[in-house]
Motif scaffolding. Sequence first.
Motif, PDB file in Angstrom:
ATOM      1  N   GLU A  40     -11.398   7.311  -5.044  1.00  0.00           N
ATOM      2  CA  GLU A  40     -12.558   6.625  -3.901  1.00  0.00           C
ATOM      3  C   GLU A  40     -12.430   4.759  -3.977  1.00  0.00           C
ATOM      4  OE1 GLU A  40     -13.161   7.808  -7.172  1.00  0.00           O
ATOM      5  OE2 GLU A  40     -14.844   7.059  -8.451  1.00  0.00           O
ATOM      6  N   ASP A  41     -10.850   5.178  -4.433  1.00  0.00           N
ATOM      7  CA  ASP A  41     -10.428   3.152  -4.858  1.00  0.00           C
ATOM      8  C   ASP A  41      -9.843   3.150  -3.055  1.00  0.00           C
ATOM      9  OD1 ASP A  41      -9.527   3.058  -7.344  1.00  0.00           O
ATOM     10  OD2 ASP A  41     -10.620   2.056  -6.921  1.00  0.00           O
ATOM     11  N   THR A  42      -9.456   4.816  -2.545  1.00  0.00           N
ATOM     12  CA  THR A  42      -8.548   4.918  -1.393  1.00  0.00           C
ATOM     13  C   THR A  42      -8.975   3.675   0.361  1.00  0.00           C
ATOM     14  OG1 THR A  42      -7.974   6.928  -1.762  1.00  0.00           O
ATOM     15  CG2 THR A  42      -8.490   7.019   0.431  1.00  0.00           C
ATOM     16  N   ALA A  43      -8.476   3.185   0.526  1.00  0.00           N
ATOM     17  CA  ALA A  43      -9.112   2.430   1.590  1.00  0.00           C
ATOM     18  C   ALA A  43      -8.338   1.681   2.353  1.00  0.00           C
ATOM     19  CB  ALA A  43     -10.152   1.793   1.123  1.00  0.00           C
ATOM     20  N   VAL A  44      -8.109   0.731   3.333  1.00  0.00           N
ATOM     21  CA  VAL A  44      -8.039  -0.041   3.689  1.00  0.00           C
ATOM     22  C   VAL A  44      -7.765  -1.348   2.759  1.00  0.00           C
ATOM     23  CG1 VAL A  44      -6.978  -1.676   6.101  1.00  0.00           C
ATOM     24  CG2 VAL A  44      -7.317   0.970   6.390  1.00  0.00           C
ATOM     25  N   GLY A  58      -4.320  -5.279   6.665  1.00  0.00           N
ATOM     26  CA  GLY A  58      -4.857  -4.624   6.118  1.00  0.00           C
ATOM     27  C   GLY A  58      -3.855  -3.838   5.360  1.00  0.00           C
ATOM     28  N   THR A  59      -3.791  -3.249   4.861  1.00  0.00           N
ATOM     29  CA  THR A  59      -2.577  -1.921   4.049  1.00  0.00           C
ATOM     30  C   THR A  59      -3.505  -1.233   3.192  1.00  0.00           C
ATOM     31  OG1 THR A  59      -0.310  -1.840   2.515  1.00  0.00           O
ATOM     32  CG2 THR A  59      -2.603  -3.156   1.635  1.00  0.00           C
ATOM     33  N   LEU A  60      -2.748   0.476   4.096  1.00  0.00           N
ATOM     34  CA  LEU A  60      -3.395   1.342   3.473  1.00  0.00           C
ATOM     35  C   LEU A  60      -2.921   1.640   2.228  1.00  0.00           C
ATOM     36  CD1 LEU A  60      -5.411   4.066   3.936  1.00  0.00           C
ATOM     37  CD2 LEU A  60      -3.589   5.192   5.131  1.00  0.00           C
ATOM     38  N   VAL A  61      -3.901   1.968   1.279  1.00  0.00           N
ATOM     39  CA  VAL A  61      -4.031   3.183  -0.519  1.00  0.00           C
ATOM     40  C   VAL A  61      -4.444   3.919  -0.182  1.00  0.00           C
ATOM     41  CG1 VAL A  61      -4.894   2.397  -2.443  1.00  0.00           C
ATOM     42  CG2 VAL A  61      -3.717   0.639  -1.636  1.00  0.00           C
ATOM     43  N   THR A  62      -4.165   4.876  -0.495  1.00  0.00           N
ATOM     44  CA  THR A  62      -4.099   6.540  -0.861  1.00  0.00           C
ATOM     45  C   THR A  62      -4.126   7.074  -2.088  1.00  0.00           C
ATOM     46  OG1 THR A  62      -3.722   6.709   2.174  1.00  0.00           O
ATOM     47  CG2 THR A  62      -4.403   9.095   0.139  1.00  0.00           C
ATOM     48  N   VAL A  63      -4.977   7.661  -2.716  1.00  0.00           N
ATOM     49  CA  VAL A  63      -5.140   7.731  -3.810  1.00  0.00           C
ATOM     50  C   VAL A  63      -5.352   9.469  -3.470  1.00  0.00           C
ATOM     51  CG1 VAL A  63      -6.008   7.729  -6.541  1.00  0.00           C
ATOM     52  CG2 VAL A  63      -5.783   5.729  -5.212  1.00  0.00           C
ATOM     53  N   GLY A  75       0.879  -1.323  -0.147  1.00  0.00           N
ATOM     54  CA  GLY A  75      -0.033  -0.365  -0.290  1.00  0.00           C
ATOM     55  C   GLY A  75       1.087   1.220   0.295  1.00  0.00           C
ATOM     56  N   GLY A  76       0.107   2.701  -0.200  1.00  0.00           N
ATOM     57  CA  GLY A  76       0.357   3.444  -0.207  1.00  0.00           C
ATOM     58  C   GLY A  76       0.190   5.002  -1.104  1.00  0.00           C
ATOM     59  N   LEU A  77       0.492   5.873  -1.201  1.00  0.00           N
ATOM     60  CA  LEU A  77       0.266   7.202  -1.461  1.00  0.00           C
ATOM     61  C   LEU A  77       0.416   7.164  -3.649  1.00  0.00           C
ATOM     62  CD1 LEU A  77      -0.943   9.421  -1.608  1.00  0.00           C
ATOM     63  CD2 LEU A  77       1.037  10.855  -1.039  1.00  0.00           C
ATOM     64  N   VAL A  78      -0.798   7.216  -3.812  1.00  0.00           N
ATOM     65  CA  VAL A  78      -0.533   7.493  -4.812  1.00  0.00           C
ATOM     66  C   VAL A  78      -1.492   7.788  -5.636  1.00  0.00           C
ATOM     67  CG1 VAL A  78      -2.472   5.632  -5.752  1.00  0.00           C
ATOM     68  CG2 VAL A  78      -0.452   6.200  -7.271  1.00  0.00           C
ATOM     69  N   GLN A  79      -0.772   8.610  -7.430  1.00  0.00           N
ATOM     70  CA  GLN A  79      -1.454   9.735  -7.712  1.00  0.00           C
ATOM     71  C   GLN A  79      -3.001   9.185  -8.116  1.00  0.00           C
ATOM     72  OE1 GLN A  79       0.489  12.565 -10.107  1.00  0.00           O
ATOM     73  NE2 GLN A  79       1.340  13.496  -8.258  1.00  0.00           N
ATOM     74  N   PRO A  80      -3.688  10.221  -8.589  1.00  0.00           N
ATOM     75  CA  PRO A  80      -5.179   9.504  -9.420  1.00  0.00           C
ATOM     76  C   PRO A  80      -4.505   9.039 -11.128  1.00  0.00           C
ATOM     77  CG  PRO A  80      -5.782  11.316  -8.442  1.00  0.00           C
ATOM     78  CD  PRO A  80      -3.877  11.071  -8.065  1.00  0.00           C
ATOM     79  N   GLY A  81      -4.824   7.894 -11.250  1.00  0.00           N
ATOM     80  CA  GLY A  81      -4.452   7.247 -12.416  1.00  0.00           C
ATOM     81  C   GLY A  81      -3.022   6.356 -12.960  1.00  0.00           C
ATOM     82  N   LEU A 108      -2.782  -8.074  -5.851  1.00  0.00           N
ATOM     83  CA  LEU A 108      -3.822  -7.557  -6.502  1.00  0.00           C
ATOM     84  C   LEU A 108      -3.150  -6.297  -7.076  1.00  0.00           C
ATOM     85  CD1 LEU A 108      -7.285  -6.922  -6.855  1.00  0.00           C
ATOM     86  CD2 LEU A 108      -6.910  -5.944  -4.943  1.00  0.00           C
ATOM     87  N   GLN A 109      -3.126  -6.109  -8.084  1.00  0.00           N
ATOM     88  CA  GLN A 109      -2.199  -4.902  -9.503  1.00  0.00           C
ATOM     89  C   GLN A 109      -3.491  -3.985 -10.071  1.00  0.00           C
ATOM     90  OE1 GLN A 109       0.646  -4.862 -11.252  1.00  0.00           O
ATOM     91  NE2 GLN A 109      -0.575  -2.740 -11.627  1.00  0.00           N
ATOM     92  N   MET A 110      -3.310  -3.113  -8.957  1.00  0.00           N
ATOM     93  CA  MET A 110      -4.519  -1.970  -8.968  1.00  0.00           C
ATOM     94  C   MET A 110      -3.953  -0.683 -10.656  1.00  0.00           C
ATOM     95  SD  MET A 110      -5.579  -1.892  -5.103  1.00  0.00           S
ATOM     96  CE  MET A 110      -3.884  -0.979  -5.185  1.00  0.00           C
ATOM     97  N   ASN A 111      -4.848  -0.492 -11.489  1.00  0.00           N
ATOM     98  CA  ASN A 111      -3.903  -0.113 -12.174  1.00  0.00           C
ATOM     99  C   ASN A 111      -5.040   1.274 -12.696  1.00  0.00           C
ATOM    100  OD1 ASN A 111      -2.058  -1.356 -12.931  1.00  0.00           O
ATOM    101  ND2 ASN A 111      -2.680  -2.631 -14.624  1.00  0.00           N
ATOM    102  N   ASN A 112      -4.533   2.619 -12.844  1.00  0.00           N
ATOM    103  CA  ASN A 112      -5.488   3.454 -13.334  1.00  0.00           C
ATOM    104  C   ASN A 112      -6.620   3.469 -11.721  1.00  0.00           C
ATOM    105  OD1 ASN A 112      -7.216   5.638 -14.667  1.00  0.00           O
ATOM    106  ND2 ASN A 112      -8.619   3.742 -15.350  1.00  0.00           N
ATOM    107  N   LEU A 113      -5.910   3.737 -10.699  1.00  0.00           N
ATOM    108  CA  LEU A 113      -6.549   4.393  -9.660  1.00  0.00           C
ATOM    109  C   LEU A 113      -6.943   5.538  -8.944  1.00  0.00           C
ATOM    110  CD1 LEU A 113      -3.757   2.129  -7.352  1.00  0.00           C
ATOM    111  CD2 LEU A 113      -5.723   2.330  -6.852  1.00  0.00           C
ATOM    112  N   LYS A 114      -8.418   5.328  -8.559  1.00  0.00           N
ATOM    113  CA  LYS A 114      -9.172   6.775  -8.569  1.00  0.00           C
ATOM    114  C   LYS A 114      -9.178   7.126  -7.283  1.00  0.00           C
ATOM    115  CE  LYS A 114     -12.260   5.239 -12.223  1.00  0.00           C
ATOM    116  NZ  LYS A 114     -13.356   4.605 -12.986  1.00  0.00           N
TER     117      LYS A 114
END
Length: 115
Positions: free
Chosen positions: A88-92, A108-113, A9-15, A80-86
């Motif tokens: 609204e995908d922000t969650a644990v 859990g692992t935190l994903v912040t978009v 998990g981590g911080l990622v920009q939209p897209g 879990l490969q997550m592409n084109n993140l939005k």
Amino acid sequence: QVQLEESGGGLVQPGGSLRLSCVASGNIFSINAMAWYRQGTGEQREFVAVITRALATSYEDSVKGRFSISRDNALNTMWLQMNNLKPEDTAVYYCKAVDRGREYWGKGTLVTVSS
């Protein structure tokens, strides 16, 4: 007992993209289904994707075409490969495994978009 540990998990920009991992350890017999769930702040935990031991997969509608679930049975690992993140995908994101009819969850692992 089976222990599950998520990472990636981590911080990622939209897209952007992230790849989550879930490693199972402990007294494993034969893990059947493995799945990803997520929980946003103030929301209920929701299903994201599932993969059976035979590698059949299913996805929640909002992630179809953007997320891809996979696993290696010999390594007791799921991704879990997550592409084109939005945003609204922000969650644990939580990993779940079923072994001998019992469910196990990771912490859990935190994903912040966010931009």
